[in-house]
Scaffold this active site. Structure first.
Site, PDB file in Angstrom:
ATOM      1  N   HIS A   1       9.014 -10.931   6.243  1.00 28.43           N
ATOM      2  CA  HIS A   1       8.157 -11.881   6.979  1.00 28.43           C
ATOM      3  C   HIS A   1       8.875 -12.479   8.197  1.00 28.43           C
ATOM      4  O   HIS A   1       8.231 -13.136   9.014  1.00 28.43           O
ATOM      5  CB  HIS A   1       7.712 -13.026   6.067  1.00 28.43           C
ATOM      6  CG  HIS A   1       6.791 -12.599   4.962  1.00 28.43           C
ATOM      7  ND1 HIS A   1       5.614 -11.924   5.199  1.00 28.43           N
ATOM      8  CD2 HIS A   1       6.886 -12.735   3.607  1.00 28.43           C
ATOM      9  CE1 HIS A   1       5.016 -11.676   4.035  1.00 28.43           C
ATOM     10  NE2 HIS A   1       5.770 -12.143   3.052  1.00 28.43           N
TER      11      HIS A   1
ATOM     12  N   ASP B   1       5.618  -4.059  -0.418  1.00 23.68           N
ATOM     13  CA  ASP B   1       5.443  -5.416  -0.931  1.00 23.68           C
ATOM     14  C   ASP B   1       3.939  -5.751  -0.905  1.00 23.68           C
ATOM     15  O   ASP B   1       3.192  -5.243  -0.072  1.00 23.68           O
ATOM     16  CB  ASP B   1       6.223  -6.402  -0.044  1.00 23.68           C
ATOM     17  CG  ASP B   1       6.288  -7.801  -0.627  1.00 23.68           C
ATOM     18  OD1 ASP B   1       7.302  -8.108  -1.289  1.00 23.68           O
ATOM     19  OD2 ASP B   1       5.327  -8.589  -0.439  1.00 23.68           O
TER      20      ASP B   1
ATOM     21  N   HIS C   1       2.542  -8.345   0.090  1.00 29.04           N
ATOM     22  CA  HIS C   1       2.163  -9.060   1.306  1.00 29.04           C
ATOM     23  C   HIS C   1       2.479  -8.236   2.549  1.00 29.04           C
ATOM     24  O   HIS C   1       3.455  -7.485   2.574  1.00 29.04           O
ATOM     25  CB  HIS C   1       2.922 -10.391   1.394  1.00 29.04           C
ATOM     26  CG  HIS C   1       2.722 -11.262   0.186  1.00 29.04           C
ATOM     27  ND1 HIS C   1       3.578 -11.235  -0.895  1.00 29.04           N
ATOM     28  CD2 HIS C   1       1.745 -12.159  -0.103  1.00 29.04           C
ATOM     29  CE1 HIS C   1       3.133 -12.098  -1.802  1.00 29.04           C
ATOM     30  NE2 HIS C   1       2.041 -12.665  -1.362  1.00 29.04           N
TER      31      HIS C   1
END
Ligand SMILES: [Zn+2]
Length: 342
Positions: A160, A196, A198
């Protein structure tokens, strides 16, 4: 498969995160690594090597040096104001459309350099960040020395983190730094496969206008899930990078039938791209019951994922990302590795 790991992440603990309407201890905890290492060790995967120390040159190719410096100095600045033992977190975030004048206060920097309430900075955070970079880069070196596949057990995770923003438990983008280092060693093309739960908004944004790194991600659709603003299928890259970003968003409740078909689509695109190295951003928060996930994958499915990735026959650099259901985390990671190795 060699594992690269250091205990230096363990001081990154004690922060809290906002989960919708509750302030809770971070799900991203040091114990996650213990679970993974124990599960791998139980099946004989215990060839652990300590990371070497590297300077920040490659990190500075991926991240704004001022952002990296903020990560280093944020906690001491916070401590000066609030005393020891707490965690630094932002009070405001980028005020889109309004005139802004950032300053050198810790609060201004937290507002500029973080994008959510899930990246608290504690006294041990910088040491953990530096260690994760060393763990990733040692993996690159091991592959340069002839290892076909290695597993960098990075913590905190990284996908992220963008050029100059931390968020979602991520501070520095370990997978992006590894990809850059593989390129710097002479690989003409590197692919990142992000499994992942996300969307890896940081990884996507870092390579969005580049064609030397293909970014392919399977994740929960942004209509339902974090990071909510990115991860749509129509985000395909820009400029030189057009056609080198693949997003495959899926709805909450997705089971392995759909997931597997979509994984094959991503793997086909990676195969066509013909990279020298595959960096695997490995998150197992796709598991049914993960506290921050909503997919329904079962433990044996992770073995199939590893197996399908191995069929590419591309040197593969595993980088640890998410996965938060402690009872299942170790087994699911272990299953990806054994599926890959079988
Ligand atoms: Zn995740």
């Amino acid at each position: 498969m060699k594992l690269i790991y250091s205990d230096d992440h363990k001081g990154h603990t004690g922060g809290k995160e906002l989960r919708y309407d509750k302030m809770i201890p971070m799900s991203e905890s040091p114990e996650r690594m213990d679970m993974i290492i124990t599960a791998l060790s139980n099946v004989g995967l215990n060839d652990i090597i300590e990371p070497k120390s590297y300077n920040l040159d490659i990190a500075h190719k991926i991240h704004d040096p001022a952002f990296v410096s903020f990560l280093e100095h944020a906690y001491p600045l916070w401590e000066k104001e609030f005393g020891p033992g707490g965690f630094a977190t932002a009070y405001t975030f980028g005020m889109r459309g309004m005139a802004q004048t950032p300053n050198a206060s810790i609060h201004s920097m937290l507002s500029c350099y973080t994008f959510d309430v899930c990246c608290p900075i504690v006294s041990g955070t910088w040491k953990a960040i530096r260690s994760a970079v060393n763990v990733a880069l040692t993996g690159v070196d091991q592959m340069q020395q002839g290892e076909k596949s290695v597993f960098s057990l990075c913590r905190p995770p990284g996908h992220h983190a963008s050029k100059d923003m931390a968020g979602g438990y991520c501070y520095i983008n370990n997978a992006a730094i590894a990809a850059q280092a593989h390129l710097d060693y002479g690989a003409p093309r590197v692919a990142i496969l992000d499994v992942d739960y996300h969307h890896g908004n940081g990884s996507q944004s870092i390579f969005y206008d580049r064609k030397d790194v293909l970014y392919a991600s399977l994740h929960a659709r942004p209509e339902d899930e974090y990071p909510f603003l990115m991860g749509y299928a129509n985000e395909i890259g820009t400029g030189d990078g057009k056609g080198y970003n693949l997003n495959i968003p899926m709805p909450i409740g997705t089971t392995f039938d759909l997931y597997k078909n979509n994984l094959k689509i991503a793997l086909k695109q990676i195969s066509d791209y013909d990279p020298e190295v595959l960096v695997l951003s490995l998150g197992v928060d796709t598991f049914a019951g993960d506290p921050v996930g909503g997919f329904k994958l079962q433990s044996p499915d992770f073995e199939v994922i590893g197996n399908l990735i191995a069929e590419l026959r591309i040197p593969t650099h595993f980088i640890m990302e998410g996965g938060y259901l402690m009872e299942a985390l170790g087994e699911n990671v272990k299953n990806v590795v054994t599926g890959f190795s079988s």
